[in-house]
Design a protein around this motif. Structure first.
Motif, PDB file in Angstrom:
ATOM      1  N   ALA A  74       7.032  39.721 -37.795  1.00  0.00           N
ATOM      2  CA  ALA A  74       7.261  39.410 -36.485  1.00  0.00           C
ATOM      3  C   ALA A  74       8.723  39.026 -36.404  1.00  0.00           C
ATOM      4  O   ALA A  74       9.478  39.200 -35.270  1.00  0.00           O
ATOM      5  CB  ALA A  74       6.444  38.224 -35.607  1.00  0.00           C
ATOM      6  N   GLN A  75       8.983  38.321 -37.598  1.00  0.00           N
ATOM      7  CA  GLN A  75      10.513  37.969 -37.660  1.00  0.00           C
ATOM      8  C   GLN A  75      11.431  38.918 -37.653  1.00  0.00           C
ATOM      9  O   GLN A  75      12.675  38.971 -37.000  1.00  0.00           O
ATOM     10  CB  GLN A  75      10.688  36.681 -38.571  1.00  0.00           C
ATOM     11  CG  GLN A  75      12.095  36.095 -38.689  1.00  0.00           C
ATOM     12  CD  GLN A  75      12.289  35.117 -39.643  1.00  0.00           C
ATOM     13  OE1 GLN A  75      11.400  34.588 -40.427  1.00  0.00           O
ATOM     14  NE2 GLN A  75      13.482  34.435 -39.518  1.00  0.00           N
ATOM     15  N   MET A  76      10.891  39.988 -38.601  1.00  0.00           N
ATOM     16  CA  MET A  76      12.099  40.982 -38.811  1.00  0.00           C
ATOM     17  C   MET A  76      12.145  41.915 -37.483  1.00  0.00           C
ATOM     18  O   MET A  76      13.009  42.607 -37.001  1.00  0.00           O
ATOM     19  CB  MET A  76      11.167  41.886 -39.822  1.00  0.00           C
ATOM     20  CG  MET A  76      12.119  41.962 -40.994  1.00  0.00           C
ATOM     21  SD  MET A  76      11.129  42.996 -42.329  1.00  0.00           S
ATOM     22  CE  MET A  76      12.729  44.070 -42.625  1.00  0.00           C
ATOM     23  N   GLU A  77      11.030  42.050 -36.889  1.00  0.00           N
ATOM     24  CA  GLU A  77      10.963  42.924 -35.577  1.00  0.00           C
ATOM     25  C   GLU A  77      11.754  42.093 -34.428  1.00  0.00           C
ATOM     26  O   GLU A  77      12.606  42.920 -33.880  1.00  0.00           O
ATOM     27  CB  GLU A  77       9.603  43.050 -34.838  1.00  0.00           C
ATOM     28  CG  GLU A  77       8.520  43.958 -35.787  1.00  0.00           C
ATOM     29  CD  GLU A  77       7.389  44.079 -35.074  1.00  0.00           C
ATOM     30  OE1 GLU A  77       6.846  43.557 -34.082  1.00  0.00           O
ATOM     31  OE2 GLU A  77       6.385  44.476 -35.940  1.00  0.00           O
ATOM     32  N   LEU A  78      11.872  40.887 -34.435  1.00  0.00           N
ATOM     33  CA  LEU A  78      12.580  40.150 -33.211  1.00  0.00           C
ATOM     34  C   LEU A  78      14.016  40.213 -33.995  1.00  0.00           C
ATOM     35  O   LEU A  78      14.850  40.321 -33.074  1.00  0.00           O
ATOM     36  CB  LEU A  78      12.170  38.732 -33.528  1.00  0.00           C
ATOM     37  CG  LEU A  78      11.011  38.318 -32.718  1.00  0.00           C
ATOM     38  CD1 LEU A  78      10.701  36.978 -33.015  1.00  0.00           C
ATOM     39  CD2 LEU A  78      10.852  38.882 -31.304  1.00  0.00           C
ATOM     40  N   THR A  79      14.347  40.099 -35.265  1.00  0.00           N
ATOM     41  CA  THR A  79      15.495  40.289 -35.681  1.00  0.00           C
ATOM     42  C   THR A  79      16.026  41.920 -35.384  1.00  0.00           C
ATOM     43  O   THR A  79      17.401  41.853 -34.839  1.00  0.00           O
ATOM     44  CB  THR A  79      15.869  40.177 -37.330  1.00  0.00           C
ATOM     45  OG1 THR A  79      15.060  38.695 -37.760  1.00  0.00           O
ATOM     46  CG2 THR A  79      17.098  40.385 -37.782  1.00  0.00           C
ATOM     47  N   ASN A  80      15.420  42.831 -35.750  1.00  0.00           N
ATOM     48  CA  ASN A  80      15.849  43.949 -35.324  1.00  0.00           C
ATOM     49  C   ASN A  80      16.093  44.247 -33.814  1.00  0.00           C
ATOM     50  O   ASN A  80      16.957  44.994 -33.284  1.00  0.00           O
ATOM     51  CB  ASN A  80      14.824  45.217 -35.694  1.00  0.00           C
ATOM     52  CG  ASN A  80      14.847  45.599 -37.389  1.00  0.00           C
ATOM     53  OD1 ASN A  80      15.590  44.975 -37.949  1.00  0.00           O
ATOM     54  ND2 ASN A  80      13.534  45.719 -37.879  1.00  0.00           N
TER      55      ASN A  80
END
Length: 95
Positions: free
Chosen positions: A2-8
């Motif tokens: 979820a953190q990667m998706e938010l970063t993207n």
């Protein structure tokens, strides 16, 4: 994950924001150029109107010059006619 998706998503939002800022700057630049062109078009229009007025005044002056030329030509012809007959009369009168 979820953190990667938010970063993207954050990267995408920042990229979109950067592009929007660039588009805004380009839009401002374009509107500035359109305004300058509008001013130039107005200047050209004013110059065209002034040129038209000058041509009209020039045509009037030419018409007056033609009239004056015609009048002076008539006067000169009459003057030479009278002068010629005066000389002929004086020559006839002398004899």
């Amino acid at each position: 994950m979820a953190q990667m998706e938010l970063t993207n998503l954050l990267d995408t939002v920042q990229e979109t924001e950067t592009k929007m800022i660039e588009m805004s700057a380009l839009n401002h630049l374009m509107s500035t150029h359109v305004l300058q062109q509008a001013q130039q078009i107005q200047y050209l229009y004013d110059q065209a109107v002034e040129a038209t007025n000058n041509v009209e005044r020039g045509n009037k002056e030419l018409s007056q010059a033609i009239q004056r030329n015609s009048s002076s030509r008539t006067f000169l012809l009459l003057f030479f006619f009278v002068l010629t007959f005066s000389v002929l009369f004086l020559d006839w009168y002398k004899n």
